[in-house]
Design a protein around this motif. Structure first.
Motif, short mmCIF file in Angstrom:
data_model
loop_
_atom_site.label_atom_id
_atom_site.label_comp_id
_atom_site.label_asym_id
_atom_site.label_seq_id
_atom_site.Cartn_x
_atom_site.Cartn_y
_atom_site.Cartn_z
N SER A 156 29.22 42.92 -26.38
CA SER A 156 29.66 42.87 -25.47
C SER A 156 31.02 42.30 -25.46
O SER A 156 31.26 41.32 -26.56
CB SER A 156 29.41 42.18 -23.63
OG SER A 156 29.36 40.39 -24.46
N TYR A 157 32.30 42.83 -24.72
CA TYR A 157 33.46 42.08 -24.93
C TYR A 157 34.23 40.58 -24.22
O TYR A 157 33.63 41.35 -23.12
CB TYR A 157 34.58 43.08 -25.34
CG TYR A 157 34.18 44.22 -26.06
CD1 TYR A 157 34.79 44.59 -26.93
CD2 TYR A 157 33.55 46.11 -25.16
CE1 TYR A 157 33.90 45.62 -27.85
CE2 TYR A 157 33.47 46.97 -26.06
CZ TYR A 157 33.54 47.12 -27.60
OH TYR A 157 33.89 48.35 -28.10
N SER A 158 34.72 40.15 -25.16
CA SER A 158 35.03 39.23 -24.32
C SER A 158 37.09 38.93 -24.81
O SER A 158 37.10 39.21 -26.08
CB SER A 158 34.60 38.58 -23.64
OG SER A 158 34.27 37.45 -25.00
N ILE A 159 37.62 38.28 -24.21
CA ILE A 159 38.80 37.68 -24.64
C ILE A 159 38.81 36.27 -24.24
O ILE A 159 38.24 35.57 -23.52
CB ILE A 159 39.84 38.13 -23.32
CG1 ILE A 159 40.29 39.55 -22.88
CG2 ILE A 159 41.30 37.27 -23.69
CD1 ILE A 159 41.22 39.80 -22.03
N VAL A 160 38.31 35.81 -25.80
CA VAL A 160 38.02 34.27 -25.85
C VAL A 160 39.66 33.02 -25.91
O VAL A 160 39.33 32.31 -25.82
CB VAL A 160 38.13 33.94 -27.44
CG1 VAL A 160 36.65 34.61 -27.39
CG2 VAL A 160 38.65 34.47 -28.60
N SER A 161 40.63 33.97 -25.87
CA SER A 161 42.31 33.68 -26.27
C SER A 161 43.53 34.09 -25.35
O SER A 161 43.51 35.63 -25.92
CB SER A 161 41.96 32.17 -27.04
OG SER A 161 43.00 33.04 -28.65
N SER A 162 44.33 33.68 -25.54
CA SER A 162 45.42 34.56 -25.45
C SER A 162 46.61 33.21 -25.56
O SER A 162 46.76 32.42 -25.67
CB SER A 162 46.07 34.67 -23.54
OG SER A 162 46.38 34.07 -23.19
N VAL A 163 47.88 33.94 -26.10
CA VAL A 163 49.65 33.32 -26.47
C VAL A 163 50.08 33.91 -25.20
O VAL A 163 50.56 35.52 -25.70
CB VAL A 163 49.52 33.39 -27.49
CG1 VAL A 163 50.96 32.21 -28.34
CG2 VAL A 163 48.43 32.71 -28.54
N PRO A 164 51.29 33.34 -24.22
CA PRO A 164 50.12 32.51 -24.39
C PRO A 164 49.48 31.71 -23.36
O PRO A 164 48.66 32.94 -22.98
CB PRO A 164 51.92 32.10 -23.80
CG PRO A 164 52.12 32.87 -22.89
CD PRO A 164 52.03 34.10 -24.03
N ALA A 165 48.75 30.84 -22.97
CA ALA A 165 47.26 30.59 -23.05
C ALA A 165 47.69 29.94 -21.28
O ALA A 165 46.57 31.00 -20.20
CB ALA A 165 47.17 28.98 -23.40
N SER A 166 49.16 30.11 -20.34
CA SER A 166 49.31 29.93 -18.82
C SER A 166 49.16 31.73 -19.10
O SER A 166 48.57 31.44 -17.94
CB SER A 166 50.33 29.75 -18.84
OG SER A 166 51.82 30.18 -20.48
N GLN A 167 49.02 32.73 -19.75
CA GLN A 167 49.02 34.39 -18.88
C GLN A 167 47.76 34.29 -19.15
O GLN A 167 47.43 36.16 -18.71
CB GLN A 167 50.09 34.74 -19.57
CG GLN A 167 51.11 34.53 -19.28
CD GLN A 167 51.74 34.42 -17.65
OE1 GLN A 167 51.32 35.23 -17.36
NE2 GLN A 167 52.38 34.03 -17.52
#
Length: 224
Positions: A156-167
């Motif tokens: 399965s797929y998942s989003i583990v982090s984003s830059v910027p983290a606030s978004q």
């Protein structure tokens, strides 16, 4: 009545199915059932040979004058993804002159181990979206594959982090299809580029993961 060598060795069946996990270590032994011969004396004394194999060897230990314990010995690590089945011929020869023989085919099925992580078809996905894109807009569709089988192949797929983290909450990924969609609003004047780290995690034991990046460039529109 003096025995003559008129009976060939006979195995219980013409073929034997053996299942071996691909995680089995070299040196692992698997017992085999030997042949029988209705003759007596040297005419019933059996020896065994096996067709050449890079992965397996035959070990026959004498357990008595006419008895042998047979073992199939793993000599090389298995890889189901390259060879999922091995077929070998085990031959029993008696001690008569001339010798008579009997054979059995060993059909060895390699059972899958979770030794492959999901792999994305590209390590970085680069996309552009105008800042006035509405919620639900498709950002990208990532795709991975796993050469294992069964539950070891399911992931399965998942989003583990984003830059910027606030978004982080501005994006959502479908765990089954890998479709990433907007769940919030973009603003070129606030954030011009988003980077998402995507994970594909399989259901094996232990689970293995593959990763990729999605870089979203926000395109300015005349909204000010």
């Amino acid at each position: 009545v003096t025995d003559i060598n008129d009976n060939a060795p006979r195995f219980p069946a013409a073929s034997k199915n053996i299942s071996i996990a691909e995680s089995s270590l070299p040196g692992t032994r698997f017992p085999l059932e030997g042949a029988s011969d209705a003759d007596i004396g040297s005419n019933a004394q059996l020896s065994y040979t096996m067709s050449p194999s890079e992965y397996f060897a035959l070990d026959d230990k004498s357990a008595g004058e006419y008895l042998k314990s047979l073992f199939l010995v793993l000599t090389h690590p298995l890889d189901r993804e390259s060879v999922s089945e091995h077929r070998l011929v085990l031959t029993a020869s008696d001690g008569g002159r001339p010798a008579l023989t009997g054979t059995v085919q060993l059909v060895i099925s390699v059972l899958d181990a979770n030794d492959n992580a999901p792999q994305f078809n590209q390590s970085v996905y680069k996309v552009q979206l105008p800042e006035d894109s509405v919620e639900g807009t498709l950002v990208a569709r990532v795709a991975a594959t796993d050469p294992d089988e069964g539950i070891n192949q399911e992931f399965s797929y998942s989003i583990v982090s984003s830059v910027p983290a606030s978004q982080r909450d501005a994006f959502n990924i479908d765990p089954r299809t890998g479709e990433i969609r907007l769940t919030g609003l973009l603003d070129f004047e606030d954030v011009r580029q988003h980077e998402l780290q995507i994970q594909a995690r399989d259901k094996g034991t232990p689970p293995l993961s593959g990763h990729c990046s999605v870089i979203l460039e926000v395109v300015d529109v005349n909204d000010n």
